[in-house]
Design a protein around this motif. Structure first.
Motif, PDB file in Angstrom:
ATOM      1  N   ASP A  42      37.119  37.549  38.710  1.00 52.31           N
ATOM      2  CA  ASP A  42      35.539  37.697  38.565  1.00 52.31           C
ATOM      3  C   ASP A  42      34.901  38.123  39.869  1.00 52.31           C
ATOM      4  O   ASP A  42      35.636  37.851  40.823  1.00 52.31           O
ATOM      5  N   ASN A 108      29.744  52.061  40.883  1.00 56.84           N
ATOM      6  CA  ASN A 108      31.017  52.044  40.216  1.00 56.84           C
ATOM      7  C   ASN A 108      32.357  51.558  40.931  1.00 56.84           C
ATOM      8  O   ASN A 108      33.356  51.329  40.582  1.00 56.84           O
TER       9      ASN A 108
ATOM     10  N   TYR B  37      27.127  40.536  31.813  1.00 56.85           N
ATOM     11  CA  TYR B  37      27.845  41.823  32.157  1.00 56.85           C
ATOM     12  C   TYR B  37      28.866  42.179  31.280  1.00 56.85           C
ATOM     13  O   TYR B  37      29.792  41.267  30.931  1.00 56.85           O
ATOM     14  N   GLN B  39      32.200  44.872  31.438  1.00 51.95           N
ATOM     15  CA  GLN B  39      33.218  45.641  32.544  1.00 51.95           C
ATOM     16  C   GLN B  39      34.108  46.246  31.410  1.00 51.95           C
ATOM     17  O   GLN B  39      35.148  45.630  31.456  1.00 51.95           O
ATOM     18  N   SER B  42      36.663  51.345  32.371  1.00 52.00           N
ATOM     19  CA  SER B  42      36.320  52.240  33.628  1.00 52.00           C
ATOM     20  C   SER B  42      35.878  51.343  34.784  1.00 52.00           C
ATOM     21  O   SER B  42      35.607  51.933  35.964  1.00 52.00           O
ATOM     22  N   ARG B  43      35.810  49.794  34.634  1.00 51.91           N
ATOM     23  CA  ARG B  43      35.432  49.135  35.592  1.00 51.91           C
ATOM     24  C   ARG B  43      34.209  49.085  36.112  1.00 51.91           C
ATOM     25  O   ARG B  43      33.690  48.152  36.964  1.00 51.91           O
ATOM     26  N   GLN B  44      33.213  49.844  35.721  1.00 56.75           N
ATOM     27  CA  GLN B  44      31.803  49.830  35.843  1.00 56.75           C
ATOM     28  C   GLN B  44      31.290  48.518  35.572  1.00 56.75           C
ATOM     29  O   GLN B  44      31.614  47.806  34.423  1.00 56.75           O
ATOM     30  N   MET B  45      30.314  47.922  36.102  1.00 56.47           N
ATOM     31  CA  MET B  45      29.673  46.620  35.654  1.00 56.47           C
ATOM     32  C   MET B  45      28.275  46.903  35.122  1.00 56.47           C
ATOM     33  O   MET B  45      27.548  47.675  35.770  1.00 56.47           O
ATOM     34  N   PHE B  91      31.328  39.148  31.333  1.00 55.89           N
ATOM     35  CA  PHE B  91      31.064  38.037  32.376  1.00 55.89           C
ATOM     36  C   PHE B  91      29.865  37.647  32.084  1.00 55.89           C
ATOM     37  O   PHE B  91      28.803  38.130  31.995  1.00 55.89           O
ATOM     38  N   PHE B 109      29.286  34.636  38.975  1.00 54.89           N
ATOM     39  CA  PHE B 109      30.119  35.069  37.855  1.00 54.89           C
ATOM     40  C   PHE B 109      30.904  33.900  37.303  1.00 54.89           C
ATOM     41  O   PHE B 109      31.344  33.197  37.960  1.00 54.89           O
ATOM     42  N   LYS B 111      34.480  33.556  34.995  1.00 47.25           N
ATOM     43  CA  LYS B 111      35.819  34.082  35.106  1.00 47.25           C
ATOM     44  C   LYS B 111      36.113  35.334  34.075  1.00 47.25           C
ATOM     45  O   LYS B 111      37.014  36.075  34.130  1.00 47.25           O
TER      46      LYS B 111
END
Lengths: 115, 119
Positions: A42, A108, B37, B39, B42-45, B91, B109, B111
């Motif tokens: 996280d 990003n 959130y 994710q 693409s790993r964008q939050m 998350f 956050f 896990k």
């Protein structure tokens, strides 16, 4: 709408080298946050700035430093890099509002790989 | 100190069905915010939904809704009519409500729960 811009998107460094990550917040946002997200982990809060002053500090190693400049962009400087520093580094920004919290908008991320 | 716990590391759901992701938290604060959130790969939050602790009404955003139980310190996320694009890590996060005149703190956050939507 403009979003949080982080550069570079990817960065590869060797152990003991130095890296600088940049964050450009959403226009008019005055608060910047830095998070580190290791593989499968996280996001962990590192540090934040409000109006160019450090506002909060989390689990940021002493080898790292950061600042927020007059144009509100922020830079995270990382020295003596270690393999364990390999992670995705997020910057987020928000606009301080009197009497209420405002949402964080995330960039990003910059993926740092230390070899 | 505040902690956020997500007890489901991974979940899967069939497309068009409903799934609920669990989150519990621990805090001595009375005024705070809770967030989910997303994710994706693409790993964008991406912010999915936000709940203010002083509001009793559960927040909803289209197919996403929460079940906020303040006394139980529980904050679950329900995704209705699941879509393939919902596949992501989710998350749960906590933030203290700022004091008047003070700056707001950071997000804490959990896990995460990896959700897979299957066709």
């Amino acid at each position: 709408a403009a979003g949080v811009i982080q550069s570079p998107r990817h960065l590869i460094k060797e152990k003991r080298e130095t890296a600088t990550l940049k964050c450009y917040p959403i226009p008019r946002h005055d608060t910047v946050y830095w998070y580190q997200q290791g593989p499968g982990q996280d996001p962990q809060f590192l540090i934040s700035f409000y109006e160019k002053m450090q506002s909060d500090k989390g689990s940021i190693p002493d080898r790292f430093s950061a600042q927020q400049f007059s144009d509100y962009h922020s830079e995270l400087n990382m020295s003596s890099l270690e393999l364990g520093d390999s992670a995705l580094y997020f910057c987020a920004s928000s606009l301080e509002v009197q009497g209420a919290n405002s949402p964080l908008h995330f960039g990003n991320g910059t993926r740092l790989t230390v070899t | 100190a505040q902690t956020v716990t997500q007890s489901q590391p991974e979940m899967s759901v069939q497309e068009a069905e409903t799934v609920t992701l669990s989150c519990t938290y621990d805090t001595s604060e009375n005024n705070y915010y809770l967030f989910w959130y997303k994710q994706p790969p693409s790993r964008q939050m991406i912010l999915v939904i936000r709940q203010e602790a002083y509001k009793q009404q559960n927040a909803t955003e289209n197919r996403f809704s929460v079940n906020f139980q303040k006394a139980a310190k529980s904050f679950s996320l329900k995704i209705s009519d699941s879509q393939l694009g919902d596949t992501a890590m989710y998350f749960c996060a906590f933030m203290k409500r700022k004091n008047y005149g003070g700056s707001q703190g950071n997000l804490i956050f959990g896990k995460g729960t990896k959700l897979s939507v299957k066709p």
